[in-house]
Design an enzyme around this catalytic site. Structure first.
Site, mmCIF file in Angstrom:
data_model
loop_
_atom_site.group_PDB
_atom_site.id
_atom_site.type_symbol
_atom_site.label_atom_id
_atom_site.label_comp_id
_atom_site.label_asym_id
_atom_site.label_seq_id
_atom_site.Cartn_x
_atom_site.Cartn_y
_atom_site.Cartn_z
ATOM 1 N N HIS A 197 0.083 -12.385 1.406
ATOM 2 C CA HIS A 197 -0.662 -11.432 0.581
ATOM 3 C C HIS A 197 -0.683 -11.866 -0.886
ATOM 4 O O HIS A 197 0.368 -11.991 -1.512
ATOM 5 C CB HIS A 197 -0.012 -10.048 0.701
ATOM 6 C CG HIS A 197 -0.887 -8.910 0.296
ATOM 7 N ND1 HIS A 197 -0.427 -7.610 0.180
ATOM 8 C CD2 HIS A 197 -2.209 -8.860 -0.026
ATOM 9 C CE1 HIS A 197 -1.426 -6.825 -0.177
ATOM 10 N NE2 HIS A 197 -2.516 -7.568 -0.318
ATOM 11 N N TYR A 235 0.830 -1.198 0.000
ATOM 12 C CA TYR A 235 0.000 0.000 0.000
ATOM 13 C C TYR A 235 0.871 1.259 0.000
ATOM 14 O O TYR A 235 1.384 1.679 1.040
ATOM 15 C CB TYR A 235 -0.937 0.017 1.206
ATOM 16 C CG TYR A 235 -1.852 -1.176 1.314
ATOM 17 C CD1 TYR A 235 -2.197 -1.946 0.207
ATOM 18 C CD2 TYR A 235 -2.394 -1.539 2.546
ATOM 19 C CE1 TYR A 235 -3.038 -3.040 0.318
ATOM 20 C CE2 TYR A 235 -3.249 -2.634 2.662
ATOM 21 C CZ TYR A 235 -3.564 -3.378 1.549
ATOM 22 O OH TYR A 235 -4.401 -4.462 1.666
#
Length: 320
Positions: A131, A48
């Site tokens: 992830h 992010y």
């Protein structure tokens, strides 16, 4: 696993300048608004904003009592310095000072967590998630998972899991490993419920907690009246899905509620779900989301009406 997530968590992709840039003050105000609203679970990732989300979240939480909140980050992408930075090629409005490099090796997992702790400026994370392993399933199962299991056994992290938008890989991890949670992104929402077929029943049977993220489908369900130009799967939503979401919004209005309220309450109704994780573009959206989740649910008559209009699966659990 003894982690307590609460009914609503803050997804922190927006702190990494997802879709648009926000300054440090607005990022801090977003976390402060979440805290003031009673939110005590915060989820971030190196991906992010190339570490920006982790840095901002860590700074905003640093003065908070560490035992009063749960923090998760993710492994699978290492951030390698970029000698010729331009704009980020992904969906974050940040300079590409680093390059994302896939790495699900045991060494990569430990390095990723160490780098995350440095960016966060905190002494620990509570939950580590693998992830987006869908294109690297073998390495993630054979190396990343055992590495996280060892870190859990050592007490470095309290819980481990996997996060993805693909239910098949989440189902495989739930069946083949001893993870504590799965984070399912955008696959169990008011708009679509593929996780209901295999993943959620399996998690219920095995006692695996489900963290339900991206419940607005990247933004399409986040407004009272959906329209063209809103995102779905991080791109402009197809016209057919905008039409479907608009039909849902009309049914919601007839029952005196809103599409975002229905989306948030539905997302937490399945018994396997431990929390709903929603991002927010600034403190005002945090306050709105928290007000909807902690406020009264939509009228019970809404759900059978959505089913009757072909807008919701009849077998999906709905709020009591």
């Amino acid at each position: 696993m003894t982690l307590s997530f609460g009914p609503l968590g803050l997804g922190c992709a927006q702190l990494g300048n997802l879709y648009r840039a926000l300054d440090d003050d607005e990022a801090a105000a977003t976390v402060d608004a979440a805290w003031d609203a009673g939110i005590r679970y915060f989820d971030t990732a190196p991906h992010y904003g190339l570490g920006l989300s982790e840095r901002r979240l860590g700074a905003a939480l640093r003065g908070r009592p560490r035992d009063e909140y749960v923090l998760s980050t993710k492994v699978g992408r290492l951030l390698v310095p970029n000698s010729a930075p331009g704009p980020d090629p992904d969906i974050f409005v940040v300079p590409a000072t680093h390059t994302r490099v896939w790495d699900f090796s045991a060494g990569g997992v430990r390095r990723s967590l160490a780098d995350s702790l440095e960016r966060l400026g905190l002494d620990r994370v509570d939950l580590a998630l693998i992830h987006d392993p869908e294109e690297h399933a073998a390495e993630a199962l054979d190396q990343a998972y055992p590495a996280l299991a060892a870190l859990r056994a050592e007490g470095v992290v309290r819980a481990i899991g996997v996060g993805s938008m693909r239910t098949e890989i989440l189902t495989r991890f739930a069946a083949e490993t001893d993870i504590d949670v799965v984070m399912v992104a955008a696959r169990y929402t008011l708009l679509e419920q593929p996780a209901l077929d295999a993943l959620l029943p399996l998690c219920s049977r095995r006692g695996i907690g489900v963290l339900n993220a991206a419940v607005f489908n990247s933004g399409l369900l986040a407004e009272d009246r959906p329209h063209g130009g809103l995102p779905y799967e991080y791109q402009d939503a197809p016209a057919g899905l905008v039409k479907r979401a608009s039909a849902m919004a009309e049914v919601c209005e007839r029952h005196g509620t809103t599409l975002p309220a229905a989306a948030l309450h539905f997302a937490g109704a399945h018994p396997a779900i431990r929390t709903v994780v929603a991002g927010a573009q600034g403190p005002d959206q945090v306050k709105r989301n928290a007000g909807l989740v902690f406020g009264p649910p939509p009228p019970a008559a809404l759900w059978p009406d959505l089913v009757a209009h072909g807008l919701l699966r009849a077998d999906a659990p709905v709020p009591a």
